[in-house]
Write a protein that holds these residues in place. Sequence first.
Motif, PDB file in Angstrom:
ATOM      1  N   GLN A  94       0.869  -1.178   0.000  1.00 52.90           N
ATOM      2  CA  GLN A  94       0.000   0.000   0.000  1.00 52.90           C
ATOM      3  C   GLN A  94       0.906   1.228   0.000  1.00 52.90           C
ATOM      4  N   PRO A  95       0.487   2.323  -0.642  1.00 57.43           N
ATOM      5  CA  PRO A  95       1.387   3.480  -0.750  1.00 57.43           C
ATOM      6  C   PRO A  95       1.756   4.067   0.609  1.00 57.43           C
ATOM      7  N   SER A  96       3.010   4.387   0.771  1.00 56.54           N
ATOM      8  CA  SER A  96       3.514   4.944   2.020  1.00 56.54           C
ATOM      9  C   SER A  96       4.323   6.200   1.717  1.00 56.54           C
ATOM     10  N   ARG A  97       3.946   7.291   2.338  1.00 53.57           N
ATOM     11  CA  ARG A  97       4.599   8.573   2.084  1.00 53.57           C
ATOM     12  C   ARG A  97       6.083   8.509   2.430  1.00 53.57           C
ATOM     13  N   SER A  98       6.886   9.051   1.534  1.00 54.18           N
ATOM     14  CA  SER A  98       8.328   9.053   1.749  1.00 54.18           C
ATOM     15  C   SER A  98       8.946  10.166   0.922  1.00 54.18           C
ATOM     16  N   GLY A  99       9.963  10.769   1.455  1.00 54.51           N
ATOM     17  CA  GLY A  99      10.683  11.790   0.703  1.00 54.51           C
ATOM     18  C   GLY A  99      11.506  11.203  -0.424  1.00 54.51           C
ATOM     19  N   LYS A 100      11.660   9.869  -0.414  1.00 55.52           N
ATOM     20  CA  LYS A 100      12.502   9.224  -1.422  1.00 55.52           C
ATOM     21  C   LYS A 100      11.722   8.658  -2.592  1.00 55.52           C
ATOM     22  N   ASN A 101      10.420   8.387  -2.423  1.00 55.41           N
ATOM     23  CA  ASN A 101       9.691   7.700  -3.492  1.00 55.41           C
ATOM     24  C   ASN A 101       8.687   8.582  -4.230  1.00 55.41           C
ATOM     25  N   GLY A 102       8.590   9.850  -3.854  1.00 55.48           N
ATOM     26  CA  GLY A 102       7.695  10.753  -4.559  1.00 55.48           C
ATOM     27  C   GLY A 102       6.233  10.598  -4.203  1.00 55.48           C
ATOM     28  N   ILE A 103       5.920   9.776  -3.199  1.00 51.19           N
ATOM     29  CA  ILE A 103       4.535   9.561  -2.783  1.00 51.19           C
ATOM     30  C   ILE A 103       4.228  10.492  -1.609  1.00 51.19           C
ATOM     31  N   SER A 104       3.130  11.218  -1.727  1.00 50.49           N
ATOM     32  CA  SER A 104       2.824  12.246  -0.731  1.00 50.49           C
ATOM     33  C   SER A 104       1.668  11.872   0.183  1.00 50.49           C
ATOM     34  N   TYR A 105       1.053  10.699  -0.039  1.00 46.64           N
ATOM     35  CA  TYR A 105      -0.094  10.302   0.784  1.00 46.64           C
ATOM     36  C   TYR A 105       0.014   8.816   1.104  1.00 46.64           C
ATOM     37  N   SER A 106      -0.050   8.483   2.374  1.00 44.22           N
ATOM     38  CA  SER A 106      -0.025   7.079   2.794  1.00 44.22           C
ATOM     39  C   SER A 106      -1.442   6.529   2.785  1.00 44.22           C
ATOM     40  N   GLY A 107      -1.692   5.553   1.915  1.00 45.85           N
ATOM     41  CA  GLY A 107      -3.024   4.975   1.773  1.00 45.85           C
ATOM     42  C   GLY A 107      -3.121   3.619   2.440  1.00 45.85           C
ATOM     43  N   GLY A 108      -4.275   2.998   2.266  1.00 52.29           N
ATOM     44  CA  GLY A 108      -4.508   1.676   2.839  1.00 52.29           C
ATOM     45  C   GLY A 108      -5.878   1.588   3.463  1.00 52.29           C
ATOM     46  N   SER A 109      -6.200   2.533   4.356  1.00 53.96           N
ATOM     47  CA  SER A 109      -7.538   2.613   4.946  1.00 53.96           C
ATOM     48  C   SER A 109      -8.435   3.359   3.969  1.00 53.96           C
ATOM     49  N   LEU A 110      -9.411   2.666   3.414  1.00 52.57           N
ATOM     50  CA  LEU A 110     -10.241   3.254   2.371  1.00 52.57           C
ATOM     51  C   LEU A 110     -11.147   4.355   2.927  1.00 52.57           C
ATOM     52  N   GLY A 111     -11.502   5.292   2.051  1.00 52.85           N
ATOM     53  CA  GLY A 111     -12.435   6.345   2.400  1.00 52.85           C
ATOM     54  C   GLY A 111     -11.809   7.602   2.943  1.00 52.85           C
ATOM     55  N   MET A 112     -10.505   7.663   3.022  1.00 55.13           N
ATOM     56  CA  MET A 112      -9.844   8.809   3.663  1.00 55.13           C
ATOM     57  C   MET A 112      -9.221   9.792   2.677  1.00 55.13           C
ATOM     58  N   GLY A 113      -8.897   9.328   1.467  1.00 54.73           N
ATOM     59  CA  GLY A 113      -8.141  10.151   0.536  1.00 54.73           C
ATOM     60  C   GLY A 113      -8.840  11.417   0.108  1.00 54.73           C
ATOM     61  N   LEU A 114     -10.156  11.351  -0.111  1.00 53.01           N
ATOM     62  CA  LEU A 114     -10.863  12.541  -0.563  1.00 53.01           C
ATOM     63  C   LEU A 114     -10.911  13.604   0.533  1.00 53.01           C
ATOM     64  N   SER A 115     -11.123  13.185   1.773  1.00 54.47           N
ATOM     65  CA  SER A 115     -11.124  14.142   2.882  1.00 54.47           C
ATOM     66  C   SER A 115      -9.768  14.838   2.997  1.00 54.47           C
ATOM     67  N   TYR A 116      -8.702  14.066   2.856  1.00 54.77           N
ATOM     68  CA  TYR A 116      -7.351  14.632   2.888  1.00 54.77           C
ATOM     69  C   TYR A 116      -7.179  15.651   1.765  1.00 54.77           C
ATOM     70  N   ALA A 117      -7.655  15.292   0.568  1.00 58.09           N
ATOM     71  CA  ALA A 117      -7.518  16.172  -0.586  1.00 58.09           C
ATOM     72  C   ALA A 117      -8.309  17.461  -0.403  1.00 58.09           C
ATOM     73  N   VAL A 118      -9.514  17.340   0.135  1.00 61.80           N
ATOM     74  CA  VAL A 118     -10.351  18.522   0.343  1.00 61.80           C
ATOM     75  C   VAL A 118      -9.683  19.477   1.333  1.00 61.80           C
ATOM     76  N   GLY A 119      -9.111  18.926   2.397  1.00 61.77           N
ATOM     77  CA  GLY A 119      -8.419  19.760   3.375  1.00 61.77           C
ATOM     78  C   GLY A 119      -7.249  20.500   2.773  1.00 61.77           C
ATOM     79  N   ARG A 120      -6.450  19.808   1.979  1.00 63.69           N
ATOM     80  CA  ARG A 120      -5.281  20.444   1.366  1.00 63.69           C
ATOM     81  C   ARG A 120      -5.700  21.463   0.312  1.00 63.69           C
ATOM     82  N   ALA A 121      -6.754  21.131  -0.439  1.00 68.48           N
ATOM     83  CA  ALA A 121      -7.222  22.058  -1.465  1.00 68.48           C
ATOM     84  C   ALA A 121      -7.755  23.344  -0.833  1.00 68.48           C
TER      85      ALA A 121
END
Length: 263
Positions: A94-121
Amino acid sequence: MSDGISKMSAEGRIRKDILDAALSAGKTGAHIAPSLSLAEICLAVLRKMKTGDRFVLSKGHGALGYYAAMHQMGLVTDQQFASFEENGGDFPGQPSRSGKNGISYSGGSLGMGLSYAVGRAYAGREKRIFVVLGDGELDEGSIWEAAGTARRLGLGNVTAVVDHNGLQSDGKLEDVMGNDLTALWRAYGWNAMECDGHSVQELEQCIENACSESTRPSVILAETIKGKGVSFMEGNNEWHHHELKQEEYERALAEIGERYGLH
């Protein structure tokens, strides 16, 4: 890269990456079919992103498709990609945020990504934020809380793409909730579009349309096939998470070679 592989389409090379990584994962297994489902989605979004944009894979179990698209876009090295599911590697199941891999959001628990995106937006952290969701994930109530908030706040810089393959871990989408997803998003005030989720051209056109919106969030319902590209995986929920064996790998590789231009 061999001459044969170099002649394969980007969609085919992503699928080969998925198969290669799944084979190397061995008995640990991998989410193969969900990753094959969203290959073109990840490719199209990454192609259309601009400086200051952000990618959020809320459908975390499609991570291998995301990693493979990043690899084919030259965003991660061969060595990095080869570390999939290795202990201490930058690319877990599952994606894990890291300064080395270019991934900015740690996923795995479904239903959370949109809330995170709305907050950042809303905070104005990104020019535009793209969120890739699974259609089964839309059963989560937090998705609709975030959807309503995004419309209320007029967050035109939020674009969601739904990998609409009609299957979730519990079975067919229509048998679990059976919602008209396009109508539902429109009822929440979103700019909702539909397209062939395996056509990069159609996806990119929808993304351009979404980027022209300034006051409404947009969602693209991308019609896909779970396991796309490998006949014995297509529409087969047994391949949601599965160990890929050598014989199966060779059969699958031959099929994607035929479909996507490997000679």
